[in-house]
Design a protein around this motif. Structure first.
Motif, mmCIF file in Angstrom:
data_model
loop_
_atom_site.group_PDB
_atom_site.id
_atom_site.type_symbol
_atom_site.label_atom_id
_atom_site.label_comp_id
_atom_site.label_asym_id
_atom_site.label_seq_id
_atom_site.Cartn_x
_atom_site.Cartn_y
_atom_site.Cartn_z
ATOM 1 N N MET A 1 51.597 -7.633 48.792
ATOM 2 C CA MET A 1 50.939 -8.288 47.686
ATOM 3 C C MET A 1 51.101 -9.792 47.799
ATOM 4 O O MET A 1 52.189 -10.281 48.025
ATOM 5 C CB MET A 1 51.535 -7.826 46.355
ATOM 6 C CG MET A 1 50.880 -8.500 45.155
ATOM 7 S SD MET A 1 51.966 -8.541 43.712
ATOM 8 C CE MET A 1 53.196 -9.676 44.260
ATOM 9 N N SER A 47 46.090 -4.379 37.752
ATOM 10 C CA SER A 47 45.461 -3.875 38.974
ATOM 11 C C SER A 47 44.633 -4.951 39.661
ATOM 12 O O SER A 47 44.674 -5.095 40.885
ATOM 13 C CB SER A 47 44.577 -2.658 38.648
ATOM 14 O OG SER A 47 45.377 -1.581 38.227
ATOM 15 N N ALA A 48 43.887 -5.724 38.865
ATOM 16 C CA ALA A 48 43.002 -6.739 39.442
ATOM 17 C C ALA A 48 43.763 -7.956 39.947
ATOM 18 O O ALA A 48 43.490 -8.457 41.043
ATOM 19 C CB ALA A 48 41.955 -7.161 38.415
ATOM 20 N N PHE A 51 47.767 -6.378 41.977
ATOM 21 C CA PHE A 51 47.622 -5.450 43.098
ATOM 22 C C PHE A 51 46.294 -5.603 43.835
ATOM 23 O O PHE A 51 46.051 -4.906 44.820
ATOM 24 C CB PHE A 51 47.792 -4.005 42.605
ATOM 25 C CG PHE A 51 49.192 -3.687 42.185
ATOM 26 C CD1 PHE A 51 50.115 -3.205 43.092
ATOM 27 C CD2 PHE A 51 49.608 -3.897 40.871
ATOM 28 C CE1 PHE A 51 51.421 -2.926 42.710
ATOM 29 C CE2 PHE A 51 50.910 -3.618 40.480
ATOM 30 C CZ PHE A 51 51.820 -3.137 41.402
ATOM 31 N N ARG A 52 45.439 -6.488 43.360
ATOM 32 C CA ARG A 52 44.150 -6.767 44.011
ATOM 33 C C ARG A 52 43.312 -5.515 44.170
ATOM 34 O O ARG A 52 42.614 -5.311 45.164
ATOM 35 C CB ARG A 52 44.365 -7.405 45.398
ATOM 36 C CG ARG A 52 45.231 -8.652 45.377
ATOM 37 C CD ARG A 52 44.613 -9.753 44.554
ATOM 38 N NE ARG A 52 45.358 -10.998 44.680
ATOM 39 C CZ ARG A 52 45.100 -12.084 43.975
ATOM 40 N NH1 ARG A 52 44.122 -12.082 43.091
ATOM 41 N NH2 ARG A 52 45.815 -13.175 44.142
ATOM 42 N N GLN A 53 43.341 -4.643 43.148
ATOM 43 C CA GLN A 53 42.551 -3.409 43.165
ATOM 44 C C GLN A 53 41.871 -3.261 41.803
ATOM 45 O O GLN A 53 42.347 -2.537 40.932
ATOM 46 C CB GLN A 53 43.450 -2.201 43.442
ATOM 47 C CG GLN A 53 44.115 -2.225 44.807
ATOM 48 C CD GLN A 53 45.161 -1.138 44.968
ATOM 49 O OE1 GLN A 53 45.699 -0.613 43.986
ATOM 50 N NE2 GLN A 53 45.467 -0.797 46.205
ATOM 51 N N PRO A 54 40.759 -3.964 41.594
ATOM 52 C CA PRO A 54 40.090 -3.934 40.284
ATOM 53 C C PRO A 54 39.709 -2.512 39.866
ATOM 54 O O PRO A 54 39.302 -1.697 40.702
ATOM 55 C CB PRO A 54 38.842 -4.799 40.509
ATOM 56 C CG PRO A 54 39.189 -5.673 41.666
ATOM 57 C CD PRO A 54 40.068 -4.846 42.553
ATOM 58 N N LEU A 55 39.871 -2.241 38.569
ATOM 59 C CA LEU A 55 39.527 -0.939 38.012
ATOM 60 C C LEU A 55 38.538 -1.118 36.864
ATOM 61 O O LEU A 55 38.626 -2.086 36.115
ATOM 62 C CB LEU A 55 40.774 -0.231 37.470
ATOM 63 C CG LEU A 55 41.855 0.214 38.463
ATOM 64 C CD1 LEU A 55 43.045 0.776 37.689
ATOM 65 C CD2 LEU A 55 41.312 1.260 39.421
ATOM 66 N N GLU A 63 43.859 6.462 35.139
ATOM 67 C CA GLU A 63 45.089 6.177 35.877
ATOM 68 C C GLU A 63 46.293 6.226 34.942
ATOM 69 O O GLU A 63 47.356 6.739 35.321
ATOM 70 C CB GLU A 63 44.996 4.804 36.549
ATOM 71 C CG GLU A 63 46.147 4.511 37.486
ATOM 72 C CD GLU A 63 45.983 3.213 38.249
ATOM 73 O OE1 GLU A 63 46.556 2.185 37.800
ATOM 74 O OE2 GLU A 63 45.302 3.222 39.293
ATOM 75 N N LYS A 121 53.560 0.533 36.048
ATOM 76 C CA LYS A 121 52.775 0.988 37.196
ATOM 77 C C LYS A 121 53.682 1.276 38.395
ATOM 78 O O LYS A 121 53.526 2.306 39.067
ATOM 79 C CB LYS A 121 51.730 -0.071 37.566
ATOM 80 C CG LYS A 121 50.789 0.344 38.705
ATOM 81 C CD LYS A 121 49.735 -0.711 38.944
ATOM 82 C CE LYS A 121 48.849 -0.369 40.155
ATOM 83 N NZ LYS A 121 47.931 0.759 39.871
ATOM 84 N N GLN A 125 54.374 4.909 40.336
ATOM 85 C CA GLN A 125 54.187 5.036 41.784
ATOM 86 C C GLN A 125 55.459 5.567 42.449
ATOM 87 O O GLN A 125 55.396 6.406 43.357
ATOM 88 C CB GLN A 125 53.818 3.682 42.390
ATOM 89 C CG GLN A 125 52.421 3.196 42.051
ATOM 90 C CD GLN A 125 52.139 1.809 42.606
ATOM 91 O OE1 GLN A 125 53.063 1.023 42.830
ATOM 92 N NE2 GLN A 125 50.880 1.491 42.806
#
Length: 297
Positions: A1, A47-48, A51-55, A63, A121, A125
């Protein structure tokens, strides 16, 4: 990250400006444990931005529901993530961003992110990884399965490996020069290259052309794109030109020796089968947990 504060704060401002006002009511519950609009907002932001994972909003809600059922299962079997372990995880994230944990959490707050939302989060995980590890004990791949797959794929020729010796030939593109013209120059020289011994010396005599030292690589160590080029190129010839940061590049195929390696094939197949089995286990396990839980939306 990679945590870049300026970029995160800037993106956070954009999200705040474009996000509609949402009441902080309950949007779902799992076994009576509520999930609020704020939880969803925070998960989308975490997330956005972290973690650079947009939801999307529905994906973030799902989730969070899945995280709830995972945490419920972990508590059922007595699994716990201690505060010390959580601090260690947050400290690692901070270190990767070249910050102390305190600085990291302060910067999260500046980006309108609750540090507890990040911890939630990470905790989910962590427990899910442990739950899958425990479940995997009963779903290991047998030697019979592995041997059968190795035999099947070896019969298709997948155990064959090619060992290459290549040399990089780079047509440098000087400032102000046209890459297109240099590509034409490379193609013209390529047609005259018929063996590495004399061809390399010829290439070295050309202006703005560099020839690198010999490199030995097996086909299993190469990116697919490079391997595809080499497989199409006879020994003693140059591959078609391709552009890199260094200029217009070709590879001279100086040697190619084929052999069979069932050990590498077996290792690769075992990794592939285990990865697929883990994905199947995760999907089945999560479906079971969802079915057992009292989920309201």
């Amino acid at each position: 990250m990679t945590f870049r504060l300026a970029a995160i704060v800037s993106l956070a401002a954009m999200l705040l400006a474009s996000a509609p006002a949402v009441a902080q009511g309950t949007v779902a519950s799992v076994n009576g444990e509520p999930i609020t609009n704020r939880d969803v907002d925070q998960r989308m932001r975490v997330s956005a931005l972290v973690f650079r994972q947009p939801l999307t909003r529905p994906a973030a809600t799902q989730e969070l529901i899945d995280d709830k059922v995972k945490m419920i299962e972990s508590r059922r079997i007595g699994m716990r993530v201690t505060p010390a372990h959580m601090d260690e995880m947050m400290s690692k994230m901070a270190s990767s961003a070249r910050m102390t944990q305190t600085q990291f959490e302060q910067n999260l707050v500046k980006a309108s992110i609750d540090p507890d939302a990040v911890k939630a989060k990470i905790t989910a995980q962590t427990v899910w990884g442990e739950l899958l590890r425990l479940r995997a004990r009963t779903s290991n791949i047998s030697n019979a399965e592995l041997n059968a797959e190795v035999e099947r794929r070896a019969a298709k020729g997948e155990a064959r490996i090619a060992d290459y010796v290549v040399r990089q030939v780079i047509f440098v593109v000087p400032p102000g020069s046209s890459p297109v013209q240099r590509e034409r120059d490379a193609n013209a020289s390529r047609s005259r290259f018929t063996d590495c011994e004399t061809g390399v010396e010829t290439m070295r005599s050309l202006r703005d052309v560099a020839v690198k030292e010999r490199i030995s690589r097996s086909s299993t160590e190469m990116p697919k794109g490079t391997l595809d080029l080499l497989e199409k190129t006879p020994v003693g010839r140059l591959t078609t030109p391709f552009r890199t940061e260094q200029g217009i590049e070709m590879l001279a195929v100086c040697e190619k020796n084929e052999r069979e390696d069932n050990i590498q094939l077996r290792t690769r197949i075992e990794q592939e089968m285990q990865s697929k089995r883990t994905e199947e286990t995760a999907s089945t396990y999560l479906a079971e947990l969802r079915a057992k839980a009292d989920i309201k939306r």
